[in-house]
Structure formats: C-alpha cells, structure tokens
Design a protein around this motif. Structure first.
Motif, PDB file in Angstrom:
ATOM      1  N   ALA A 170       0.762  -1.351   0.033  1.00 55.75           N
ATOM      2  CA  ALA A 170       0.070   0.006   0.053  1.00 55.75           C
ATOM      3  C   ALA A 170       0.843   1.254   0.038  1.00 55.75           C
ATOM      4  O   ALA A 170       0.565   2.236  -0.766  1.00 55.75           O
ATOM      5  N   GLU A 171       1.912   1.212   0.689  1.00 59.36           N
ATOM      6  CA  GLU A 171       2.725   2.417   0.953  1.00 59.36           C
ATOM      7  C   GLU A 171       3.265   2.734  -0.462  1.00 59.36           C
ATOM      8  O   GLU A 171       3.758   3.711  -0.922  1.00 59.36           O
ATOM      9  N   GLN A 307      -5.950   6.040   4.762  1.00 61.48           N
ATOM     10  CA  GLN A 307      -7.026   7.309   4.888  1.00 61.48           C
ATOM     11  C   GLN A 307      -8.332   6.750   4.344  1.00 61.48           C
ATOM     12  O   GLN A 307      -8.410   6.452   3.183  1.00 61.48           O
ATOM     13  N   PRO A 308      -9.552   6.728   5.111  1.00 58.72           N
ATOM     14  CA  PRO A 308     -10.641   6.419   4.482  1.00 58.72           C
ATOM     15  C   PRO A 308     -11.193   7.275   3.646  1.00 58.72           C
ATOM     16  O   PRO A 308     -10.788   8.620   3.707  1.00 58.72           O
ATOM     17  N   THR A 337     -10.917   3.430   0.930  1.00 63.53           N
ATOM     18  CA  THR A 337      -9.592   3.960   1.165  1.00 63.53           C
ATOM     19  C   THR A 337      -9.122   4.973   0.309  1.00 63.53           C
ATOM     20  O   THR A 337      -9.467   4.830  -0.977  1.00 63.53           O
ATOM     21  N   ALA A 338      -8.756   6.075   0.683  1.00 67.13           N
ATOM     22  CA  ALA A 338      -8.096   7.238  -0.288  1.00 67.13           C
ATOM     23  C   ALA A 338      -7.311   6.702  -1.337  1.00 67.13           C
ATOM     24  O   ALA A 338      -7.232   6.993  -2.657  1.00 67.13           O
ATOM     25  N   PRO A 339      -6.013   5.939  -1.117  1.00 65.09           N
ATOM     26  CA  PRO A 339      -5.234   5.277  -2.020  1.00 65.09           C
ATOM     27  C   PRO A 339      -5.912   4.468  -3.227  1.00 65.09           C
ATOM     28  O   PRO A 339      -5.601   4.522  -4.401  1.00 65.09           O
TER      29      PRO A 339
END
Length: 538
Positions: A170-171, A307-308, A337-339
């Motif tokens: 994810a990162e 971040q949701p 989630t934002a991403p």
C-alpha cells in the motif's frame, strides 16, 4: 495478626509465565478426551485431542523456512518444533504463502501461522497475533547497482516486483510505484536476474542470504528500507482464546530463556532484535503471566491504517446490506480508502482514454493502410502489405513491447508515453487488419469495372470487417497493462495487492469492460449502417 493483615491487603504475587502455562495446559489436558467430541471447543483442546498442531509455514524463504523434498529447515521451522515440544504434540507442516496464511487460519485448515508475517494494524482485524513477537524486519527495495533509485521520491512511474499480500504494498502504491505481483518471494531474485523486474521489494531478512552470494552482491544493491515491522505468529480470531494464551506464555519463555536467540544463531539470522527482546522479557515487570498486557513490554503493531474516503461508512453499510439480504459477501476495497479510490478513478479515466485512442488509431491506420494497399502504385502498396503481414504474424504483446521500447528511447518515461505506445500498438495491429479488408475491397471493385468513388465504396463493402476490428481494439485494451499502462486492470491489480475482495474487484473489472464494449458495438453498428447505406445509394 500483623502478618495476616499484611498478607490480606498486599497484592497477590504475580505468577511466572512458566507457572501460568503449566496451569493452563493442566486444565486443558484434564478436559481430554471427554471434550474431544464436543463442538466449538477451543483449538488448544482440538490440538491436544489430535496430538498434533497444524502449522502454516512457507516452502521457500531462505534462512527462515525452506523445503527440499520432505526435509524442512529454517528458523521458523525450528520455532514450530519447539512449540510442539512445549505442548507435547507433533507438528504437521502446511505450505502457505502471503496470500493464503490468514485465510487458512479462518478456514480451520491450520492452527497456527508462522510465515514471516508482519504484525500491522490492518491484519489485527483478520487474525489474533501472538505477543511477544518472534522477529522484526523492514521492507527493502533492491535493484541493479547502477539504477538511480535512493528513496521513495524516485519510485513514481517505476514498476516494483512484490508478493501478493505484502503489508508494504500500500505504501509503495501511495508513492506512485506500479506493482508487478508474484505469489512467492522466492522468484524475485530470478526475476531481477532475467530483467523481468528492475526493482523488487521484500523483507530485508529475505534478501539477507542472497547478498552473501558474491555474484548477486556485485550486481544488486539495497536502495533503501522502510516500514519496520514486528513479525507475529498468528491464530484464528475465533475459537482460539486458550491456544493464543498458551502461545503468548510460550513466546515469553522462549525470549526470556534465550531459545529464540539460540535458534536464530543456528540459522545465521540477525540477532539484534532477539537479544534486545531477551533483555526486555527478563525484567521483573515483564517476566510475569500478565507481561503481554504491559505496554512497556510488548511492541505495538505497525500502523498501516489508510486514510478512509468520505463515503467509506456508506460503502460498509451497503456491503452489510447486501450480505444480510443475499448472503453474498461483497467487498468494495476500491471505494473505502483514499489510495485505492484514487487508483480506481485514475484507472477508469485512463481506460476510457486508452479505448477512445485505440478506436481512433485503428480507424486512422485502417484508412491509411487500406488506401495504400488498394493503390495501383507499387511503392505504396507493397510496404503497406509487408507491414500488415508483420503485424499479423506478431503477437500483440510483442507489438506492445516494441512500441513501448521505441517510445521510451525517444521520450522520457511517463504515463503519457506508455499510453501513447499502447494506443499506437493497438491501432496498428487492428488497423492493419481492417486496412487489408479495405484494400481487398478496392481491388474487387476494380475487377467489377468500378472506378468512380472507389475508396468510399470500398469502405462500405468492408464495413463489417472494419467494425469487427474496432470492437477488437476496444476489447484488447486491458493487455496494455503488460507494458505498465495505468488502465483499470493495472489499477485493480495494485489495489488487490494490499486489500481484500479480489473476486468482487475483478467482477467490477468484467462489468466495466463488458459495458464499454457494448457501447462500442452499438456505436460501430451505427457506423456500419452509415457505410452500408452509402453502398446501397451508390
């Protein structure tokens, strides 16, 4: 009397983890065999009844867990065997990987996972992690020594090879990296060597063995590390309370007595973390049966909360509503989630641009090559025919790779460059086939004695073939993900690398492309009517 009074008001002396473990196992064994036939007993009871513990472990993770035939060895293998001895049961090893270790726990196909699994906040809701942790690592990005990558700032637009389910995916995605997914970490070094991957990300503990190889070390370098995470053994969240408690106490004892250090030394892994933990669990405040509830003793999980989106709660409510009424477990991670939401939106937009561009390019190349192949001029006709034969003989993937290579040699690497290369490749491949139909129609009309309005009449006669290859161009756009085009398939692949719900996610992909192709078929049908009406009028 004074002594009795002091004893009455003084707090009870804490038990040692050894004493607490002995008491817990004594109580559990007292329930055997009567409880063996009872439903819903704790997994600790099931293990004692079966006289074996099923441990999920990797087959290929150098120094930690490897397998050659029936022989297994590594740090995690010996830890599992030591746990079996403490419980007085045999160990039954079950092969797992990053994508299957948690599902197999939930499905009661393994009792315990010891599989290089980082303990992070996202996984806390999926499995019950044993504390204290048995190792710690960080994710390292590895690539050729000459490649100019030194930090996250150098990753946007680059493809990084990773394993499905790796917590750091994810990162990487949030930093603009594109991901190429593999089921097993063991293939990453080979993919670096054959240049399938220019960069690979995995735990530093995994690459440690490879950097002891002189050839590998001379060619590759650890570019940078991030996301330091403790590793946790894990059990299922449901029905494993007593088993988890026993394993917590065993882990305490292993740290305090230095068994983890001894096993680690045997397999040549880095011992810094294990020695540090040995000192922690020898402290009086930690060396108790309640030590794992003391925040000064245990490590927190790595915080990987994403971040949701502003509508995440509504999406969760919709998922629950569908499950309650249909029994279907629908998960929509791309909306929560934002991403993931950003990737999903970009994927849809880029897919629509790619489809529109491929349709336009197919039509343009069809008209150009059709006019050339229908020409009486040898200079125009034969180069067009040779190009068409070459494109028809070449797999579309190879055409995409060649187009991308040419584009990269002429322009800086960017999203626009990759999309343009994909549009050109798809347009050429399908346009050449449609152009051949136009050229053949022109020659057949000449054979019939037609000369006036020849090109327009050829378009009308080849209308069905033109439409077919326009539709084919729209259906073939997902393959552009092979060269790194950030269309929807590529975006959803990135999303599923760090989210659950793979079936739902790819169902959405199928629905999206089905809807798009249906629209293209409808529009092409209108185009064919126009062309065929012109033929009737002529």
């Amino acid at each position: 009397m004074l002594c009795l009074l002091v004893a009455a008001v003084a707090p009870a002396r804490a038990k040692t983890p050894d004493a607490a473990l002995a008491e817990l196992l004594k109580e559990a064994r007292a329930k055997v065999p009567e409880a063996c036939s009872q439903p819903n007993v704790d997994r600790l009871i099931k293990i004692l009844c079966a006289k074996k513990i099923r441990v999920g472990i990797r087959d290929y993770y150098p120094l930690f867990a490897t397998r050659a035939g029936e022989k297994r060895e590594g740090y995690e293998v010996d830890v599992a065997l030591a746990i079996g001895r403490m419980l007085g049961v045999d160990v039954d090893f079950v092969r797992v990987n990053a994508a299957t270790r948690i599902p197999l726990l939930a499905e009661d196909r393994i009792d315990l996972a010891i599989a290089t699994m980082g303990h992070n906040t996202q996984r806390d809701g999926q499995a019950r992690f044993i504390r204290p942790h048995y190792y710690r690592s960080e994710t390292t990005v590895v690539g050729p020594r000459e490649l100019p990558v030194a930090s996250m700032l150098d990753l946007p637009g680059r493809t990084v090879c990773v394993t499905v389910g790796n917590g750091s995916n994810a990162e990487l995605v949030s930093q603009g990296a594109r991901l190429m997914l593999f089921d097993e970490a063991g293939v990453l070094p080979d993919r670096l060597k054959d240049q399938t991957c220019t960069l690979a990300a995995q735990d530093d503990s995994f690459f440690a063995k490879y950097f002891t190889d002189e050839d590998f070390n001379s060619r590759y370098f650890q570019k940078f590390g991030f996301a330091q995470v403790p590793w946790g053994m894990a059990v299922a969240r449901q029905g494993s309370a007593e088993l988890a408690r026993a394993l917590d106490l065993i882990s305490q004892v292993f740290h305090r007595d230095g068994l983890f250090v001894d096993i680690g030394r045997l397999h040549s892994i880095r011992l810094g973390f294990l020695r540090q933990q040995q000192e922690v669990w020898r402290k009086p405040e930690c060396n108790t049966d309640s030590g794992t509830s003391n925040p000064n003793c245990v490590l927190p999980p790595l915080n990987t909360a994403l971040q949701p989106t502003s509508f995440a709660a509504d999406v969760t409510g919709f998922e629950q509503w569908v499950e309650e009424r249909t029994g279907v477990d629908v998960t929509l991670p791309m909306l929560k989630t934002a991403p993931a939401w950003s990737l999903f939106k970009d994927g849809v937009i880029y897919s629509l641009i790619l489809i529109a561009g491929a349709l336009a390019a197919t039509l343009i190349f069809a008209l150009m090559l059709g006019a050339a192949m229908g020409s009486r001029s040898f200079v125009l006709r034969w180069p067009a025919r040779l190009l068409t034969i070459a494109l028809q003989s070449s797999p579309i993937v190879l055409t995409l790779v060649i187009a991308a290579t040419v584009a990269h040699s002429l322009f800086a690497l960017s999203t626009e460059t990759v999309l343009a290369a994909a549009i050109a490749a798809l347009g050429l491949t399908n346009g050449a086939n449609a152009g051949q139909a136009i050229g053949e129609a022109m020659w057949s009309l000449r054979a019939e004695g037609a000369n006036a309005g020849l090109f327009g009449r050829a378009l009308s006669r080849a209308a069905t073939q033109i439409v077919a290859f326009l539709v084919n161009a729209s259906k073939g756009t997902p393959i552009a993900s092979f060269i790194g085009a950030p269309e929807l398939l590529s975006s959803l692949t990135d999303i599923t690398s760090f989210s659950s719900g793979r079936i739902t996610t790819y169902t959405i992909l199928l629905v999206f492309y089905t809807a798009v192709v249906m629209v293209v078929v409808w529009l092409c049908g209108k185009l064919r009517q126009v062309l065929e009406n012109r033929q009737v009028a002529a």
